[in-house]
Design a protein around this motif. Structure first.
Motif, PDB file in Angstrom:
ATOM      1  N   VAL A  66     -13.734  -0.047   4.928  1.00  0.00           N
ATOM      2  CA  VAL A  66     -12.753   1.015   5.162  1.00  0.00           C
ATOM      3  C   VAL A  66     -13.457   2.350   5.392  1.00  0.00           C
ATOM      4  O   VAL A  66     -13.107   3.102   6.310  1.00  0.00           O
ATOM      5  CB  VAL A  66     -11.766   1.107   3.984  1.00  0.00           C
ATOM      6  CG1 VAL A  66     -10.883   2.331   4.114  1.00  0.00           C
ATOM      7  CG2 VAL A  66     -10.908  -0.148   3.925  1.00  0.00           C
ATOM      8  N   THR A  94     -18.152  -4.692   0.730  1.00  0.00           N
ATOM      9  CA  THR A  94     -16.905  -4.558   0.005  1.00  0.00           C
ATOM     10  C   THR A  94     -15.817  -4.003   0.918  1.00  0.00           C
ATOM     11  O   THR A  94     -16.080  -3.486   2.000  1.00  0.00           O
ATOM     12  CB  THR A  94     -17.079  -3.595  -1.174  1.00  0.00           C
ATOM     13  OG1 THR A  94     -17.383  -2.307  -0.640  1.00  0.00           O
ATOM     14  CG2 THR A  94     -18.204  -4.043  -2.088  1.00  0.00           C
ATOM     15  N   ARG A  95     -14.574  -4.148   0.437  1.00  0.00           N
ATOM     16  CA  ARG A  95     -13.452  -3.550   1.168  1.00  0.00           C
ATOM     17  C   ARG A  95     -13.721  -2.070   1.390  1.00  0.00           C
ATOM     18  O   ARG A  95     -13.514  -1.546   2.481  1.00  0.00           O
ATOM     19  CB  ARG A  95     -12.174  -3.733   0.334  1.00  0.00           C
ATOM     20  CG  ARG A  95     -10.973  -3.026   0.929  1.00  0.00           C
ATOM     21  CD  ARG A  95      -9.776  -3.084  -0.016  1.00  0.00           C
ATOM     22  NE  ARG A  95      -8.705  -2.276   0.531  1.00  0.00           N
ATOM     23  CZ  ARG A  95      -7.748  -2.751   1.314  1.00  0.00           C
ATOM     24  NH1 ARG A  95      -7.754  -4.018   1.655  1.00  0.00           N
ATOM     25  NH2 ARG A  95      -6.798  -1.968   1.787  1.00  0.00           N
ATOM     26  N   ARG A  96     -14.230  -1.416   0.335  1.00  0.00           N
ATOM     27  CA  ARG A  96     -14.457   0.019   0.450  1.00  0.00           C
ATOM     28  C   ARG A  96     -15.456   0.327   1.568  1.00  0.00           C
ATOM     29  O   ARG A  96     -15.252   1.257   2.351  1.00  0.00           O
ATOM     30  CB  ARG A  96     -14.968   0.572  -0.878  1.00  0.00           C
ATOM     31  CG  ARG A  96     -15.166   2.062  -0.885  1.00  0.00           C
ATOM     32  CD  ARG A  96     -15.540   2.595  -2.269  1.00  0.00           C
ATOM     33  NE  ARG A  96     -15.747   4.025  -2.216  1.00  0.00           N
ATOM     34  CZ  ARG A  96     -16.860   4.603  -1.804  1.00  0.00           C
ATOM     35  NH1 ARG A  96     -17.867   3.850  -1.412  1.00  0.00           N
ATOM     36  NH2 ARG A  96     -16.978   5.920  -1.767  1.00  0.00           N
ATOM     37  N   GLU A 139      -7.389  -3.687  10.078  1.00  0.00           N
ATOM     38  CA  GLU A 139      -6.490  -2.749   9.395  1.00  0.00           C
ATOM     39  C   GLU A 139      -7.023  -1.330   9.516  1.00  0.00           C
ATOM     40  O   GLU A 139      -6.277  -0.368   9.690  1.00  0.00           O
ATOM     41  CB  GLU A 139      -6.364  -3.121   7.918  1.00  0.00           C
ATOM     42  CG  GLU A 139      -5.519  -4.350   7.651  1.00  0.00           C
ATOM     43  CD  GLU A 139      -5.463  -4.668   6.167  1.00  0.00           C
ATOM     44  OE1 GLU A 139      -5.751  -3.794   5.334  1.00  0.00           O
ATOM     45  OE2 GLU A 139      -5.136  -5.824   5.841  1.00  0.00           O
ATOM     46  N   ALA A 140      -8.340  -1.220   9.406  1.00  0.00           N
ATOM     47  CA  ALA A 140      -8.951   0.108   9.417  1.00  0.00           C
ATOM     48  C   ALA A 140      -8.774   0.805  10.761  1.00  0.00           C
ATOM     49  O   ALA A 140      -8.755   2.027  10.826  1.00  0.00           O
ATOM     50  CB  ALA A 140     -10.435  -0.003   9.062  1.00  0.00           C
ATOM     51  N   GLY A 160      -3.472  -6.872   9.563  1.00  0.00           N
ATOM     52  CA  GLY A 160      -4.546  -7.656   8.984  1.00  0.00           C
ATOM     53  C   GLY A 160      -4.489  -9.089   9.453  1.00  0.00           C
ATOM     54  O   GLY A 160      -3.990  -9.363  10.549  1.00  0.00           O
ATOM     55  N   ARG A 166     -11.547 -11.928   5.417  1.00  0.00           N
ATOM     56  CA  ARG A 166     -11.147 -10.701   4.720  1.00  0.00           C
ATOM     57  C   ARG A 166     -11.818  -9.484   5.357  1.00  0.00           C
ATOM     58  O   ARG A 166     -11.184  -8.459   5.606  1.00  0.00           O
ATOM     59  CB  ARG A 166     -11.542 -10.802   3.243  1.00  0.00           C
ATOM     60  CG  ARG A 166     -11.000  -9.704   2.359  1.00  0.00           C
ATOM     61  CD  ARG A 166     -11.435  -9.935   0.908  1.00  0.00           C
ATOM     62  NE  ARG A 166     -12.855  -9.744   0.721  1.00  0.00           N
ATOM     63  CZ  ARG A 166     -13.417  -8.611   0.308  1.00  0.00           C
ATOM     64  NH1 ARG A 166     -12.660  -7.566   0.042  1.00  0.00           N
ATOM     65  NH2 ARG A 166     -14.721  -8.513   0.172  1.00  0.00           N
ATOM     66  N   GLY A 167     -13.122  -9.623   5.653  1.00  0.00           N
ATOM     67  CA  GLY A 167     -13.868  -8.499   6.206  1.00  0.00           C
ATOM     68  C   GLY A 167     -13.360  -8.081   7.580  1.00  0.00           C
ATOM     69  O   GLY A 167     -13.143  -6.894   7.839  1.00  0.00           O
ATOM     70  N   LEU A 202      -9.939  -6.532   7.333  1.00  0.00           N
ATOM     71  CA  LEU A 202     -10.005  -5.135   6.891  1.00  0.00           C
ATOM     72  C   LEU A 202     -10.440  -4.222   8.031  1.00  0.00           C
ATOM     73  O   LEU A 202      -9.952  -3.091   8.153  1.00  0.00           O
ATOM     74  CB  LEU A 202     -10.969  -5.008   5.710  1.00  0.00           C
ATOM     75  CG  LEU A 202     -10.460  -5.586   4.384  1.00  0.00           C
ATOM     76  CD1 LEU A 202     -11.592  -5.650   3.367  1.00  0.00           C
ATOM     77  CD2 LEU A 202      -9.321  -4.722   3.859  1.00  0.00           C
TER      78      LEU A 202
END
Lengths: 164, 184
Positions: free
Chosen positions: A9, A4-6, A80-81, A86, A73-74, A77
């Protein structure tokens, strides 16, 4: 099971580079993640084009395209992290028209691109200094390796690649 | 007289395999008499070597339960696992350590579930490969050297391929998930 995004991150937060901001992210790491993102964007575009042009079995094409979107997406992210932008808004290079002319040619093209992507992940995993991103990125690499098996199956080739 | 269970659950079998594997390498620490220092990665690598030895034995049993093309594929995967034993053992030796050796096949066999048909064999194979993917991806964090990590990543990709082949043999899609994390 999905990442997941979470999870991504949180993984990046644990590396400590997020809080430090972009200035503290190593340029080499950002470049590596950027290369991985470029591969995933190319693969996503290739499967989308193949589906549009009937150059891949629709069910398989939809499945691989959906997974590539998750990979974009992964990795986005992850970038971005570590404090960078992105997914790039600019379109990736399109699949060569010749590769879209038959299902067999497309499978060959996609297999080579997937193989290059897996090799890029291996290089990144060997050197990235972001311990908590290794497992999530490794799980994307492993998915790419499975895409190769699906494409070899289409090509009626041995499912396991011969040793170089 | 205590009775031996007729068959193990697949999870129980994997737990048993892990126990046998760990017993082979002294709870994950470098083997006695070896010289690697703490933090060298030798402990993780030794654990993987032991797990790979058990995997080679497991694939021999799986191949024995399969026929035709499925058996050919199983034998090919078993040979790849043997290559992995050699490659990871070499990394341990590079650190001055002594990798754990394999045990006789009969010592692993009681830990396997009952493989009396192809479906059971392929389910066990899938569980086994999931565990291997997880082991190599987890190891990435604990390996300090780039060559160690490169090897772990390359082998993780091969284990993911093996998992996909098992899925194909079971009549399922090769690639079912966007994130292949493996299971422990």
């Amino acid at each position: 099971v999905s990442v997941t995004r979470r999870q991504i991150v949180v993984a990046a937060l644990a590396t400590g580079v997020v809080g430090a901001g972009p200035a503290h992210a190593e340029a080499g790491e950002v470049d590596q993640l950027g290369r991985l993102l470029a591969f995933e964007q190319r693969l996503e575009a290739a499967y989308r084009a193949a589906l549009s042009g009937d150059a891949i079995d629709p069910a398989l094409g939809r499945s691989l395209l959906a997974q590539e979107r998750e990979h974009v997406r992964g990795v986005g992210l992850a970038l971005e992290a570590v404090g960078r932008r992105g997914p790039d808004a600019s379109p990736p290079p399109p699949a060569p028209q010749a590769a879209l002319s038959t299902r067999r040619l497309f499978a060959r093209f996609a297999l080579e691109l997937e193989s290059e992507a897996v090799a890029a992940y291996v290089r990144a995993l060997a050197t990235l200094d972001a311990p908590d991103l290794l497992q999530p990125l490794g799980s994307i690499m492993a998915s790419g390796a499975q895409h190769q098996v699906a494409l070899r199956q289409l090509l009626d080739e041995p499912l396991l690649a011969p040793k170089p | 007289v205590p009775r031996v269970p007729v068959s193990l659950t697949r999870r129980g079998a994997l737990g048993g395999l892990a126990a046998v594997a760990l017993a082979s390498c002294g709870d994950g620490d470098p083997a006695p008499g070896s010289r690697p220092q703490a933090g060298s990665g030798a402990g993780s690598l030794n654990s993987i070597v032991a797990l790979e030895h058990a995997t080679v034995a497991a694939w021999a049993a799986i191949a024995g339960a399969l026929r035709g093309n499925a058996r050919v594929q199983a034998e090919a995967i078993r040979r790849r696992e043997l290559d992995h034993v050699e490659r990871v053992s070499a990394l341990v030796r590079d650190l001055g350590g002594t990798p754990p050796g394999g045990r006789p096949r009969r010592e692993y066999a009681p830990q396997f579930p009952k493989l009396d048909n192809e479906t059971a064999a392929l389910r066990f194979a899938g569980d086994l490969e999931e565990r291997l993917v997880r082991a190599y991806l987890d190891a990435l964090r604990s390996l300090p050297d780039s060559e160690q990590r490169r090897a772990a990543a390359e082998i993780a990709a091969e284990e993911a391929e093996d998992l996909a082949v098992v899925a194909v043999l079971a009549g399922e899609p090769a690639s079912q998930r966007a994130f292949v994390t493996g299971t422990s």
